[in-house]
Design an enzyme around this catalytic site. Structure first.
Site, short mmCIF file in Angstrom:
data_model
loop_
_atom_site.label_atom_id
_atom_site.label_comp_id
_atom_site.label_asym_id
_atom_site.label_seq_id
_atom_site.Cartn_x
_atom_site.Cartn_y
_atom_site.Cartn_z
CG ASP A 1 39.40 46.51 27.37
OD1 ASP A 1 39.46 46.13 28.33
OD2 ASP A 1 39.11 45.52 26.33
CG ASP B 1 40.21 39.69 26.78
OD1 ASP B 1 40.68 39.35 25.85
OD2 ASP B 1 39.33 39.15 27.20
CB VAL C 1 32.67 40.64 33.59
CG1 VAL C 1 31.98 40.45 34.80
CG2 VAL C 1 31.56 41.48 32.81
NE ARG D 1 41.08 36.48 38.60
CZ ARG D 1 42.16 36.46 39.31
NH1 ARG D 1 42.49 35.84 40.51
NH2 ARG D 1 43.18 37.30 38.51
CB SER E 1 42.90 41.33 33.30
OG SER E 1 43.83 40.35 33.76
CE LYS E 2 41.82 41.45 41.72
NZ LYS E 2 41.21 40.71 42.71
CG ASN E 3 46.12 37.24 35.48
OD1 ASN E 3 47.35 36.86 36.23
ND2 ASN E 3 44.97 36.85 35.52
#
Ligand code: B16
Ligand code: MG
Length: 214
Positions: free
Chosen positions: A8, A10, A47, A49, A116-118
């Protein structure tokens, strides 16, 4: 036998949760929700966005259209991405570099499995991208953890059976996702007391690698 480790992002490789919190807080204030606080941010960990936005909106009493919600999520993301500008290799969490070296020396493959899309941007800025054999993120998936999709996509990209993958996670939703995907789970940080996990440690710096990989 573990042939791949799926991290993962973050809370495991880098701590961007404070930046997520600050961006959601700014958005909340802008729309007149003043009670959104750090305790709410804990529920946004791992979770998606849009689901994270609902955590903020629950603290207010207005209802919004889907288009208004999309605009709010975009506003938050712009604030968040701006705050990622100063992110660097110095922000990688303790023990990450050593753990990756340990597994790579043993021929174990590496991937990221993040909501995350980032994620690609964060991996590039923290100089972790070149250490990963595959990246599976919010751009590849439609279902949020605890659905195992993000980890199953990572395993597929690596070409490794899910049963031979170990997920490293800091959220309870992520541990659930790993187990329902048929994978081994190592819980760190906020998820370290999760009883569904196969292994746990305070952080990657504290993992007993011999026990897991010997
Ligand atoms: P974005 P992870 C998650 O990352 C964050 O923990 C969560 O708070 C965030 O809402 C989610 O990514 C989506 O992020 O808005 O950047 O697409 O823990 O799955 O690596
Ligand atoms: Mg996380």
């Amino acid at each position: 036998m573990i042939k791949a480790v799926i991290f993962d992002l973050d809370g495991v490789l880098v701590s961007t949760d404070v930046l997520h919190y600050k961006a959601w807080k700014q958005l909340a204030e802008e729309i007149g929700i003043h009670s959104y606080c750090e305790a709410d941010n804990v529920r946004q960990r791992g979770v998606s966005r849009m689901a994270s936005l609902e955590v903020v909106l629950e603290k207010g009493d207005k209802t919004y259209t889907e288009d208004e919600k999309l605009a709010m999520a975009e506003r938050k993301n712009n604030i968040y991405v701006k705050s990622l500008e100063t992110l660097s290799a110095a922000d990688v969490l303790p023990g990450v570099e050593e753990f990756i070296k340990y597994i790579k020396d043993r021929g174990i493959l590496t991937a990221v499995g993040s909501a995350s899309k980032n994620a690609p941007l964060i991996l590039e800025k923290t100089e972790l991208l070149s250490s990963m054999d595959a990246v599976s993120c919010g751009l590849d998936t439609t279902k949020s953890k605890p659905d195992p999709e993000v980890f199953l996509v990572a395993a597929k990209k690596l070409g490794v059976d899910p049963e031979l993958c170990m997920v490293v996670e800091d959220s309870d939703a992520g541990i659930k996702a790993a187990k329902s995907g048929g994978m081994t789970a190592l819980a760190v940080g906020a998820a370290k007391d999760n009883s569904e996990a196969d292994y746990s440690a305070e952080s990657l710096a504290e993992v007993d690698c011999e026990k897991i990989f010997a």
